[in-house]
Design a protein around this motif. Structure first.
Motif, PDB file in Angstrom:
ATOM      1  N   GLY A  38       0.812  -1.383   0.228  1.00 34.62           N
ATOM      2  CA  GLY A  38      -0.313   0.127  -0.195  1.00 34.62           C
ATOM      3  C   GLY A  38       0.913   1.335   0.124  1.00 34.62           C
ATOM      4  N   THR A  39       0.250   2.145  -0.163  1.00 37.57           N
ATOM      5  CA  THR A  39       0.499   4.055   0.276  1.00 37.57           C
ATOM      6  C   THR A  39       0.175   4.762   0.984  1.00 37.57           C
ATOM      7  OG1 THR A  39      -0.209   4.622  -1.659  1.00 37.57           O
ATOM      8  CG2 THR A  39       1.275   3.834  -2.104  1.00 37.57           C
ATOM      9  N   CYS A  40       1.591   5.435   1.277  1.00 38.83           N
ATOM     10  CA  CYS A  40       0.637   6.626   2.295  1.00 38.83           C
ATOM     11  C   CYS A  40       0.860   7.692   1.760  1.00 38.83           C
ATOM     12  CB  CYS A  40       1.285   6.188   3.950  1.00 38.83           C
ATOM     13  SG  CYS A  40      -0.191   5.182   4.576  1.00 38.83           S
ATOM     14  N   THR A  41       1.099   8.940   2.494  1.00 39.41           N
ATOM     15  CA  THR A  41       1.904  10.284   2.261  1.00 39.41           C
ATOM     16  C   THR A  41       2.782  10.081   3.527  1.00 39.41           C
ATOM     17  OG1 THR A  41      -0.257  10.946   1.652  1.00 39.41           O
ATOM     18  CG2 THR A  41       1.542  12.677   1.809  1.00 39.41           C
ATOM     19  N   GLY A  42       3.971  11.367   3.270  1.00 43.83           N
ATOM     20  CA  GLY A  42       5.014  11.312   4.131  1.00 43.83           C
ATOM     21  C   GLY A  42       5.391  12.693   3.543  1.00 43.83           C
ATOM     22  N   THR A  43       6.185  13.124   4.695  1.00 40.41           N
ATOM     23  CA  THR A  43       6.829  15.069   4.862  1.00 40.41           C
ATOM     24  C   THR A  43       8.303  15.109   5.160  1.00 40.41           C
ATOM     25  OG1 THR A  43       4.199  15.596   4.982  1.00 40.41           O
ATOM     26  CG2 THR A  43       6.302  17.130   5.014  1.00 40.41           C
ATOM     27  N   LEU A  44       8.994  15.309   4.450  1.00 36.35           N
ATOM     28  CA  LEU A  44      10.262  15.522   4.963  1.00 36.35           C
ATOM     29  C   LEU A  44      10.718  16.573   6.010  1.00 36.35           C
ATOM     30  CD1 LEU A  44      13.446  14.563   4.017  1.00 36.35           C
ATOM     31  CD2 LEU A  44      13.212  16.513   2.861  1.00 36.35           C
ATOM     32  N   ILE A  45      10.661  16.211   6.853  1.00 37.87           N
ATOM     33  CA  ILE A  45      11.109  17.426   8.411  1.00 37.87           C
ATOM     34  C   ILE A  45      12.434  17.811   8.560  1.00 37.87           C
ATOM     35  CG2 ILE A  45       8.691  16.903   9.114  1.00 37.87           C
ATOM     36  CD1 ILE A  45       9.883  15.450  11.467  1.00 37.87           C
ATOM     37  N   LEU A  49      14.798  12.423   7.608  1.00 34.18           N
ATOM     38  CA  LEU A  49      13.661  11.723   8.500  1.00 34.18           C
ATOM     39  C   LEU A  49      12.856  12.704   7.460  1.00 34.18           C
ATOM     40  CD1 LEU A  49      14.645  13.475  12.122  1.00 34.18           C
ATOM     41  CD2 LEU A  49      14.918  10.895  10.971  1.00 34.18           C
ATOM     42  N   VAL A  50      11.662  11.595   7.627  1.00 26.86           N
ATOM     43  CA  VAL A  50      10.489  11.688   7.631  1.00 26.86           C
ATOM     44  C   VAL A  50       8.759  11.831   7.964  1.00 26.86           C
ATOM     45  CG1 VAL A  50       8.058  10.563   5.497  1.00 26.86           C
ATOM     46  CG2 VAL A  50      11.382  11.267   4.611  1.00 26.86           C
ATOM     47  N   LEU A  51       7.985  11.835   8.282  1.00 29.83           N
ATOM     48  CA  LEU A  51       6.935  11.890   9.613  1.00 29.83           C
ATOM     49  C   LEU A  51       5.950  11.633   8.567  1.00 29.83           C
ATOM     50  CD1 LEU A  51       6.000  12.817  12.875  1.00 29.83           C
ATOM     51  CD2 LEU A  51       5.386  14.704  11.031  1.00 29.83           C
ATOM     52  N   THR A  52       5.327  10.772   9.260  1.00 26.68           N
ATOM     53  CA  THR A  52       4.304   9.755   9.013  1.00 26.68           C
ATOM     54  C   THR A  52       3.002   9.175   9.897  1.00 26.68           C
ATOM     55  OG1 THR A  52       3.388   8.703   7.301  1.00 26.68           O
ATOM     56  CG2 THR A  52       4.841   7.512   8.161  1.00 26.68           C
ATOM     57  N   ALA A  53       2.036   8.646   9.615  1.00 27.11           N
ATOM     58  CA  ALA A  53       1.675   8.113  10.847  1.00 27.11           C
ATOM     59  C   ALA A  53       2.053   6.875  10.906  1.00 27.11           C
ATOM     60  CB  ALA A  53      -0.081   8.106   9.455  1.00 27.11           C
ATOM     61  N   ALA A  54       1.621   6.711  12.243  1.00 26.66           N
ATOM     62  CA  ALA A  54       1.925   5.071  12.866  1.00 26.66           C
ATOM     63  C   ALA A  54       1.105   3.866  12.320  1.00 26.66           C
ATOM     64  CB  ALA A  54       1.822   5.579  13.915  1.00 26.66           C
ATOM     65  N   HIS A  55       0.112   4.365  11.493  1.00 26.74           N
ATOM     66  CA  HIS A  55      -0.475   2.711  11.149  1.00 26.74           C
ATOM     67  C   HIS A  55       0.071   3.153   9.676  1.00 26.74           C
ATOM     68  CE1 HIS A  55      -3.728   5.832   9.628  1.00 26.74           C
ATOM     69  NE2 HIS A  55      -3.848   5.411   9.067  1.00 26.74           N
ATOM     70  N   CYS A  56       0.436   3.738   8.937  1.00 27.49           N
ATOM     71  CA  CYS A  56       0.840   3.315   8.573  1.00 27.49           C
ATOM     72  C   CYS A  56       2.478   1.948   7.890  1.00 27.49           C
ATOM     73  CB  CYS A  56       1.739   4.531   6.562  1.00 27.49           C
ATOM     74  SG  CYS A  56       0.618   5.360   6.257  1.00 27.49           S
ATOM     75  N   VAL A  57       2.998   2.279   8.577  1.00 22.79           N
ATOM     76  CA  VAL A  57       4.118   1.221   9.000  1.00 22.79           C
ATOM     77  C   VAL A  57       4.076   0.158   9.880  1.00 22.79           C
ATOM     78  CG1 VAL A  57       5.487   3.198   8.624  1.00 22.79           C
ATOM     79  CG2 VAL A  57       5.680   3.277  10.445  1.00 22.79           C
ATOM     80  N   VAL A  58       2.915   0.110  10.671  1.00 23.86           N
ATOM     81  CA  VAL A  58       2.521  -1.225  11.528  1.00 23.86           C
ATOM     82  C   VAL A  58       0.860  -1.760  10.988  1.00 23.86           C
ATOM     83  CG1 VAL A  58       2.233  -1.501  14.077  1.00 23.86           C
ATOM     84  CG2 VAL A  58       3.429   0.327  13.774  1.00 23.86           C
ATOM     85  N   SER A 251       4.860  -9.682   6.643  1.00 15.96           N
ATOM     86  CA  SER A 251       4.695  -9.068   5.220  1.00 15.96           C
ATOM     87  C   SER A 251       3.437  -8.317   5.076  1.00 15.96           C
ATOM     88  CB  SER A 251       5.442  -9.892   3.883  1.00 15.96           C
ATOM     89  OG  SER A 251       4.954 -10.437   3.686  1.00 15.96           O
ATOM     90  N   ASN A 252       2.674  -9.292   5.607  1.00 18.26           N
ATOM     91  CA  ASN A 252       1.120  -9.102   5.360  1.00 18.26           C
ATOM     92  C   ASN A 252       0.805  -7.997   6.365  1.00 18.26           C
ATOM     93  OD1 ASN A 252       1.358 -11.383   3.686  1.00 18.26           O
ATOM     94  ND2 ASN A 252       0.473 -12.670   6.020  1.00 18.26           N
ATOM     95  N   GLY A 253      -0.021  -6.833   5.588  1.00 16.45           N
ATOM     96  CA  GLY A 253      -1.089  -6.001   6.121  1.00 16.45           C
ATOM     97  C   GLY A 253      -0.698  -4.559   4.867  1.00 16.45           C
ATOM     98  N   GLY A 254      -1.347  -3.956   5.767  1.00 15.91           N
ATOM     99  CA  GLY A 254      -0.758  -2.458   4.824  1.00 15.91           C
ATOM    100  C   GLY A 254      -1.159  -1.537   5.982  1.00 15.91           C
ATOM    101  N   ALA A 255      -0.755  -0.106   4.900  1.00 15.48           N
ATOM    102  CA  ALA A 255      -2.042   1.344   5.587  1.00 15.48           C
ATOM    103  C   ALA A 255      -3.091   0.896   5.353  1.00 15.48           C
ATOM    104  CB  ALA A 255      -0.997   2.413   5.029  1.00 15.48           C
ATOM    105  N   ARG A 256      -3.631   1.793   6.753  1.00 12.42           N
ATOM    106  CA  ARG A 256      -5.388   1.411   6.354  1.00 12.42           C
ATOM    107  C   ARG A 256      -6.169   3.319   7.458  1.00 12.42           C
ATOM    108  NH1 ARG A 256      -6.801  -3.670   7.650  1.00 12.42           N
ATOM    109  NH2 ARG A 256      -5.397  -4.653   6.116  1.00 12.42           N
ATOM    110  N   PHE A 257      -7.204   3.552   7.620  1.00  9.29           N
ATOM    111  CA  PHE A 257      -8.085   4.160   8.207  1.00  9.29           C
ATOM    112  C   PHE A 257      -7.829   3.609   9.097  1.00  9.29           C
ATOM    113  CE2 PHE A 257      -7.430   8.832   6.650  1.00  9.29           C
ATOM    114  CZ  PHE A 257      -7.709   8.494   4.880  1.00  9.29           C
TER     115      PHE A 257
END
Length: 262
Positions: A38-45, A49-58, A251-257
């Motif tokens: 899957g994909t998410c959005t991230g921001t260079l800070i 270093l990139v900031l994103t939502a934790a549920h994207c990578v867990v 390896s399973n799973g992905g980003a979700r709301f």
């Protein structure tokens, strides 16, 4: 997974697709985070270093961090072109995200942050990082920049959406348009002509015809994650023969709301 509302856009909101390099100028620090599943959005800070939502990578089922080997951050990604692409070498989650499984909505949102360290710095000629806003909110007008389902090949900039409310504990609500893949997207406020990251999109809810994008206040949590990232880099490497326990990966799973209240 929540159901998404698809009504009309509130008056005053404008959506722009940043489809070419000229339109993307100044926004290259926002990028698409490819996760393998899957994909998410991230921001260079910072340069690395990139900031994103934790549920994207867990992984949602196991609570384990997804394999870093499958992750790539593509700064300013648009139609197969990117200002810079980097691998991920380290992930720091906000304290409590993996342990507060049955937490309140506010606790879930407030800890839904992840800081990703890149394998190499991104140069100033490629993309500039954005600063995190650390003061009071001066205006309710904000800008959301994100990827998402159906528009994952280029960034969408939505200006004129509103910061609706900040609740006790730091939960923030916005009337910005979000969809799957918008998780981790930055919400910007403009201070003295400069863009600052006010919040990061964690989830979306709806109540009848009303929609809300939900995020969190950032300064304290982001500072703690940066400190943990520095502390980890400064630790003495494990000597030969010693063992370090590593969080299991799957390896399973992905980003979700996240479904509010669920």
């Amino acid at each position: 997974m929540i159901s998404l509302w698809s009504g009309t856009v509130a008056f005053g909101q404008e959506r722009d697709r940043l489809d070419d390099r000229g339109e993307l100028l100044g926004w290259e620090g926002v990028g698409r985070l490819d996760l393998g599943a899957g994909t998410c959005t991230g921001t260079l800070i910072a340069r690395n270093l990139v900031l994103t939502a934790a549920h994207c990578v867990v992984d949602d089922a196991s609570g384990e961090i997804l394999p870093k080997s499958k992750m790539r951050f593509h700064a300013g990604y648009t139609h197969g072109q990117t200002a810079a692409s980097r691998r991920i070498t380290k992930i720091v989650l906000a304290e409590g995200y993996q342990t507060l499984r049955n937490a309140s909505l506010t606790q879930k949102v407030m800890t839904d942050l992840a800081l990703l360290r890149l394998d190499r710095e991104i140069y100033s000629t490629e993309a500039e990082p954005f600063r995190v806003h650390s003061d009071t909110v001066q205006s309710n007008k904000v800008t959301l920049v994100s990827y998402g389902r159906g528009r994952n090949a280029s960034l969408q900039r939505e200006s004129g959406c509103r910061h609706k409310q900040t609740y006790r504990g730091g939960l923030m609500t916005f009337d910005c348009d979000v969809t799957f893949g918008s998780s981790g997207a930055p919400v910007f406020t403009r201070i003295d002509g400069r863009l600052r990251i006010l919040s990061v999109i964690s989830m979306m809810s709806r109540d009848g015809s009303e929609k809300e994008a939900i995020g969190m206040t950032l300064p304290g949590v982001v500072s703690d994650m940066k400190r943990e990232m520095r502390n980890d880099a400064a630790r003495t490497p494990v000597s030969q023969g010693a063992k370090r326990v590593i969080v299991g990966q799957r390896s399973n799973g992905g980003a979700r709301f996240v479904k509010p209240g669920g």
